[in-house]
Design a protein around this motif. Structure first.
Motif, PDB file in Angstrom:
ATOM      1  N   SER A 221       0.834  -1.205   0.000  1.00  0.00           N
ATOM      2  CA  SER A 221       0.000   0.000   0.000  1.00  0.00           C
ATOM      3  C   SER A 221       0.866   1.251   0.000  1.00  0.00           C
ATOM      4  CB  SER A 221      -0.910   0.005   1.233  1.00  0.00           C
ATOM      5  OG  SER A 221      -0.134   0.098   2.422  1.00  0.00           O
ATOM      6  N   LEU A 222       0.256   2.340  -0.427  1.00  0.00           N
ATOM      7  CA  LEU A 222       0.870   3.659  -0.346  1.00  0.00           C
ATOM      8  C   LEU A 222      -0.078   4.548   0.440  1.00  0.00           C
ATOM      9  CD1 LEU A 222       2.299   4.370  -3.913  1.00  0.00           C
ATOM     10  CD2 LEU A 222       3.512   4.788  -1.770  1.00  0.00           C
ATOM     11  N   ILE A 223       0.430   5.204   1.468  1.00  0.00           N
ATOM     12  CA  ILE A 223      -0.447   6.028   2.301  1.00  0.00           C
ATOM     13  C   ILE A 223       0.304   7.256   2.811  1.00  0.00           C
ATOM     14  CG2 ILE A 223       0.111   4.784   4.409  1.00  0.00           C
ATOM     15  CD1 ILE A 223      -3.351   6.197   3.476  1.00  0.00           C
ATOM     16  N   CYS A 224      -0.374   8.376   2.803  1.00  0.00           N
ATOM     17  CA  CYS A 224       0.131   9.604   3.415  1.00  0.00           C
ATOM     18  C   CYS A 224      -1.096  10.340   3.923  1.00  0.00           C
ATOM     19  CB  CYS A 224       0.899  10.444   2.399  1.00  0.00           C
ATOM     20  SG  CYS A 224       1.749  11.876   3.128  1.00  0.00           S
ATOM     21  N   SER A 225      -1.194  10.544   5.236  1.00  0.00           N
ATOM     22  CA  SER A 225      -2.432  11.061   5.815  1.00  0.00           C
ATOM     23  C   SER A 225      -2.139  12.015   6.960  1.00  0.00           C
ATOM     24  CB  SER A 225      -3.296   9.890   6.307  1.00  0.00           C
ATOM     25  OG  SER A 225      -4.566  10.331   6.725  1.00  0.00           O
ATOM     26  N   LEU A 235      -3.570  10.998   0.869  1.00  0.00           N
ATOM     27  CA  LEU A 235      -3.153  10.668  -0.491  1.00  0.00           C
ATOM     28  C   LEU A 235      -2.731   9.216  -0.500  1.00  0.00           C
ATOM     29  CD1 LEU A 235      -2.661  11.485  -3.387  1.00  0.00           C
ATOM     30  CD2 LEU A 235      -0.428  12.404  -2.719  1.00  0.00           C
ATOM     31  N   SER A 236      -3.513   8.394  -1.187  1.00  0.00           N
ATOM     32  CA  SER A 236      -3.268   6.954  -1.240  1.00  0.00           C
ATOM     33  C   SER A 236      -2.967   6.591  -2.682  1.00  0.00           C
ATOM     34  CB  SER A 236      -4.504   6.197  -0.739  1.00  0.00           C
ATOM     35  OG  SER A 236      -4.272   4.807  -0.733  1.00  0.00           O
ATOM     36  N   TYR A 262       1.762  16.064  -2.817  1.00  0.00           N
ATOM     37  CA  TYR A 262       2.526  15.746  -1.603  1.00  0.00           C
ATOM     38  C   TYR A 262       3.056  17.032  -0.965  1.00  0.00           C
ATOM     39  CZ  TYR A 262       2.563  10.664  -2.253  1.00  0.00           C
ATOM     40  OH  TYR A 262       2.198   9.346  -2.341  1.00  0.00           O
ATOM     41  N   HIS A 263       3.528  17.948  -1.780  1.00  0.00           N
ATOM     42  CA  HIS A 263       4.079  19.191  -1.246  1.00  0.00           C
ATOM     43  C   HIS A 263       2.986  20.101  -0.707  1.00  0.00           C
ATOM     44  CE1 HIS A 263       5.619  23.356  -1.433  1.00  0.00           C
ATOM     45  NE2 HIS A 263       6.748  22.807  -1.033  1.00  0.00           N
ATOM     46  N   ASP A 264       1.913  20.270  -1.478  1.00  0.00           N
ATOM     47  CA  ASP A 264       0.876  21.231  -1.107  1.00  0.00           C
ATOM     48  C   ASP A 264       0.085  20.797   0.125  1.00  0.00           C
ATOM     49  OD1 ASP A 264       1.696  22.662  -3.295  1.00  0.00           O
ATOM     50  OD2 ASP A 264       0.025  22.045  -4.582  1.00  0.00           O
ATOM     51  N   HIS A 265      -0.193  19.501   0.258  1.00  0.00           N
ATOM     52  CA  HIS A 265      -1.034  19.030   1.356  1.00  0.00           C
ATOM     53  C   HIS A 265      -0.244  18.562   2.577  1.00  0.00           C
ATOM     54  CE1 HIS A 265      -4.813  19.294  -0.857  1.00  0.00           C
ATOM     55  NE2 HIS A 265      -4.195  18.773  -1.907  1.00  0.00           N
ATOM     56  N   PHE A 266       1.008  18.140   2.366  1.00  0.00           N
ATOM     57  CA  PHE A 266       1.773  17.547   3.475  1.00  0.00           C
ATOM     58  C   PHE A 266       3.132  18.202   3.704  1.00  0.00           C
ATOM     59  CE2 PHE A 266      -0.823  14.305   1.350  1.00  0.00           C
ATOM     60  CZ  PHE A 266      -1.690  13.957   2.383  1.00  0.00           C
TER      61      PHE A 266
END
Length: 285
Positions: A221-225, A235-236, A262-266
């Motif tokens: 899986s790919l996850i960034c929350s 962002l999955s 990734y940059h704008d939200h995290f």
């Protein structure tokens, strides 16, 4: 709060003579970490400051496993963990976020104990060292966890058996016959935590399995929350999910928009898009 069993005993001894000192980081790293999460240096290691530090960490440092798919390796060394989050402005999984946060708290004067937890999988528990959580003693014993998926935004009283309400839900801690503690969120069992003190090195084998084994969740899986003031952004893979109150919006991003998201939200800067390995079966929920 409803204290059914008030624990006024001293906190547990550390796992060994060097386990507390191994978590210390230098003051430059402490300052960089505090700047990263937007928190002032606390005047004293008390409960009020602990709550502020945890809240700021959870709202700044995303839960993410991008490194698994970027060829990165996790080193369970406090300075390395802190550098990834504070200087690299990244997030991490439980071993990284809770390991780094333990180093920050210890260096600020808090009494921190590393605890092994087993995540509840619906039909049973995972293995020992499946999850890293923290006990922090600051006038009362607290369960602190900044690295569990839907991160817990405030410390939970370890000696309180009533409901503990926070922005992320209603939590409850229950005793087990074996002497462990079960942690519930909104009535659903999350994980079972032991009381025995551990060292960071105790989690090395489990960390390696979670980040390298083809059958492990994080390799599939790919996850960034990250929680926001009004909800959560996740962002999955290429699926961007934004929750605001009861409203949800999902967007399937084109390749050219992923790195910017990734940059704008995290606040994460990447030079390439993390990709699932051939053994990966799909995006995380």
């Amino acid at each position: 709060m409803n204290d059914s069993r008030v624990d006024d005993r001293p906190g547990p001894e550390t796992a060994d003579a060097g386990s507390a000192s191994e978590l210390h980081i230098d003051q430059l790293r402490v300052d960089t970490y505090l700047e990263r999460i937007g928190a002032p240096r606390p005047a004293q290691p008390d409960t009020e400051n602990l709550r502020t530090l945890q809240y700021r960490h959870v709202h700044t440092v995303p839960f993410e496993n991008l490194g698994v798919h970027l060829g990165e390796r996790i080193s369970l060394d406090p300075s390395s963990l802190v550098d990834k989050i504070a200087t690299g402005r990244r997030g991490g999984i439980c071993y990284e976020s809770n390991g780094a946060f333990a180093a920050l708290l210890t260096s600020l004067g808090y009494r921190v104990t590393l605890l092994s937890a087993r995540v509840f999988l619906g039909d049973g528990f995972g293995p020992p060292f499946d999850h890293l959580a923290l006990r922090v003693d600051a006038s009362q014993p607290w369960l602190v966890d900044v690295g569990f998926g839907r991160q817990i935004e405030f410390p939970l009283r370890l000696d309180d058996r009533g409901e503990q309400r926070g922005p992320g839900g209603v939590f409850r801690i229950e005793d087990t016959p074996e002497g462990d503690l079960d942690v519930y969120r909104d009535g659903a069992l999350q994980y079972r935590v032991e009381s025995r003190p551990r060292a960071l090195s105790d989690f090395a084998s489990a960390c390696q399995w979670h980040t390298t084994a083809p059958e492990a969740h994080f390799t599939q899986s790919l996850i960034c929350s990250l929680p926001t003031e009004s909800g959560r952004v996740t962002l999955s893979g290429r699926k961007l999910l934004i929750t605001e109150g009861e409203a949800q919006k999902q967007v399937d991003l084109p390749d050219e928009s992923v790195i910017a998201a990734y940059h704008d939200h995290f606040g994460i800067t990447l030079d390439r898009i993390p990709e699932l390995t051939p053994s990966g079966q799909g995006d995380a929920a």
